[in-house]
Write a protein that holds these residues in place. Structure first.
Motif, mmCIF file in Angstrom:
data_model
loop_
_atom_site.group_PDB
_atom_site.id
_atom_site.type_symbol
_atom_site.label_atom_id
_atom_site.label_comp_id
_atom_site.label_asym_id
_atom_site.label_seq_id
_atom_site.Cartn_x
_atom_site.Cartn_y
_atom_site.Cartn_z
ATOM 1 N N GLU A 5 -12.917 -4.929 51.490
ATOM 2 C CA GLU A 5 -12.749 -3.314 51.010
ATOM 3 C C GLU A 5 -11.832 -3.524 49.770
ATOM 4 O O GLU A 5 -12.053 -1.974 49.181
ATOM 5 C CB GLU A 5 -11.351 -3.267 52.259
ATOM 6 N N ASP A 42 -4.249 2.088 44.145
ATOM 7 C CA ASP A 42 -5.126 3.373 44.809
ATOM 8 C C ASP A 42 -3.595 4.052 45.781
ATOM 9 O O ASP A 42 -4.010 4.023 46.955
ATOM 10 C CB ASP A 42 -6.203 2.409 45.963
ATOM 11 N N LYS A 51 -15.708 -0.614 43.394
ATOM 12 C CA LYS A 51 -17.159 -0.394 42.598
ATOM 13 C C LYS A 51 -16.621 1.130 42.751
ATOM 14 O O LYS A 51 -17.470 2.097 41.891
ATOM 15 C CB LYS A 51 -18.567 -0.322 43.950
ATOM 16 N N GLU A 52 -16.676 2.196 43.876
ATOM 17 C CA GLU A 52 -16.157 3.450 44.083
ATOM 18 C C GLU A 52 -15.282 3.748 42.817
ATOM 19 O O GLU A 52 -15.484 4.555 41.572
ATOM 20 C CB GLU A 52 -15.009 3.467 45.013
ATOM 21 N N ILE A 53 -14.384 2.933 42.196
ATOM 22 C CA ILE A 53 -14.352 3.737 41.171
ATOM 23 C C ILE A 53 -14.633 3.252 39.793
ATOM 24 O O ILE A 53 -14.654 4.360 39.082
ATOM 25 C CB ILE A 53 -11.988 2.680 41.179
ATOM 26 N N GLU A 54 -14.965 2.526 39.684
ATOM 27 C CA GLU A 54 -15.923 2.139 38.542
ATOM 28 C C GLU A 54 -16.654 3.302 37.880
ATOM 29 O O GLU A 54 -17.312 3.955 37.372
ATOM 30 C CB GLU A 54 -16.258 0.725 38.570
ATOM 31 N N SER A 55 -16.828 2.970 39.296
ATOM 32 C CA SER A 55 -18.541 4.842 39.595
ATOM 33 C C SER A 55 -17.911 5.698 38.967
ATOM 34 O O SER A 55 -18.672 6.573 38.458
ATOM 35 C CB SER A 55 -19.122 4.573 40.507
ATOM 36 N N ASP A 56 -16.574 5.832 39.209
ATOM 37 C CA ASP A 56 -16.075 7.588 39.091
ATOM 38 C C ASP A 56 -15.264 7.558 37.328
ATOM 39 O O ASP A 56 -15.843 8.576 36.501
ATOM 40 C CB ASP A 56 -14.896 7.907 39.734
ATOM 41 N N GLU A 61 -18.720 8.137 35.098
ATOM 42 C CA GLU A 61 -18.933 9.513 35.771
ATOM 43 C C GLU A 61 -18.653 10.273 34.388
ATOM 44 O O GLU A 61 -18.493 11.429 33.891
ATOM 45 C CB GLU A 61 -18.968 10.270 36.985
ATOM 46 N N LEU A 78 -7.352 7.663 38.447
ATOM 47 C CA LEU A 78 -8.744 6.172 39.089
ATOM 48 C C LEU A 78 -8.239 5.152 37.723
ATOM 49 O O LEU A 78 -8.628 4.355 37.018
ATOM 50 C CB LEU A 78 -9.985 7.006 39.091
ATOM 51 N N GLU A 96 -15.571 -2.606 47.354
ATOM 52 C CA GLU A 96 -15.955 -1.151 47.650
ATOM 53 C C GLU A 96 -14.803 -0.501 46.990
ATOM 54 O O GLU A 96 -15.980 0.234 46.662
ATOM 55 C CB GLU A 96 -15.604 -1.198 49.425
ATOM 56 N N LYS A 97 -14.111 -0.810 47.390
ATOM 57 C CA LYS A 97 -13.517 -0.231 46.262
ATOM 58 C C LYS A 97 -13.406 0.201 45.360
ATOM 59 O O LYS A 97 -13.167 1.760 43.948
ATOM 60 C CB LYS A 97 -11.758 0.312 46.444
#
Length: 249
Positions: A127, A42, A133-138, A141, A37, A130-131
């Motif tokens: 897009e 990607d 944000k998803e990567i940073e959230s992962d 985590e 990630l 959004e991607k």
């Protein structure tokens, strides 16, 4: 050495199924492979993420980066942690004019970075945003999980027992340098081994697993008593909560 030990234990905890995959972050084997990630590419989708501007160093860290190689060259036996302490003391004693030079350079780089970041964000598509944000959230985590694992280790959480395959492979791996090659060969031998020969390893595993389960139960109760329920498995907490409801005091 730590990385090699982690690699060895990862192999021994493998259950003998699936694929053995090399993880590039720690250079060890994990099962299964987790997708990388990052913010550059990607490979899991058609969304291409452009490279994000790199945040510049502060004046203090510019000083450290510049002076550290010189210090270590003059004092090759000084540990890295001690070198940082020495350089930190030198920074505190640095003449104000010298400090200002580093801080001004850092300020200029920061202003340049801020502008580059504005341009970067302005050209992102919905897009891509959004991607990211998803990567940073992962990433957050994953960081949270690593922190949790570190705390568990510090609190003495029992180690999982070696699997049946791990018990078979252990004596063949000790002292080996090319773990990947050896484990691949052992995997093949394990797959071809008759079940009757595997039985001895299954029996040993179940014995060790029973002891581990008992130790883990004691450890989790200890963590609950210490107010560290966040280190305890959810199913353990659910069982205890259910027991309280059935037997209210």
């Amino acid at each position: 050495m730590a990385a090699q030990n982690f690699l060895l234990r990862s192999c021994l905890l493998w259950n003998g199924g699936g694929k053995l995959i090399l993880n590039n972050r720690f250079n060890h084997i994990i099962v299964p492979q987790q997708p990388f990630l990052g913010l550059k590419t990607d490979s899991q989708s058609t969304v291409v993420i452009p490279k994000k501007p790199k945040k510049p160093l502060t004046g203090y860290f510019k000083f450290i980066v510049e002076k550290r190689p010189i210090l270590l060259k003059e004092n090759p036996t000084v540990p890295n942690t001690e070198a940082i302490k020495i350089l930190a003391a030198q920074w505190r004693e640095l003449a104000p004019s010298e400090k200002t030079k580093y801080e001004q350079e850092a300020l200029q780089l920061r202003q340049q970075y801020d502008q580059e970041l504005l341009d970067y964000n302005a050209h992102l598509t919905p897009e891509q945003e959004e991607k990211i944000k998803e990567i940073e959230s992962d990433a957050k985590e994953e960081k949270k999980k690593r922190k949790l694992k570190k705390e568990m280790k510090e609190m003495g959480k029992p180690l999982k027992p070696l699997t049946s395959f791990g018990l078979f492979a252990q004596p063949h791996l000790i002292g080996q340098r090319n773990i990947i090659e050896v484990i691949t060969d052992l995997k093949k031998k394990w797959a071809e081994m008759p079940e009757v020969e595997k039985e001895q390893y299954h029996v040993q595993y179940l014995k060790h697993k029973d002891a581990y389960d008992k130790e883990l139960k004691k450890w989790e109760q200890k963590m609950i008593n210490m107010g560290k329920s966040h280190l305890v498995r959810a199913k353990t907490l659910n069982v205890k909560e259910s027991s309280k409801k059935k037997n209210p005091q």
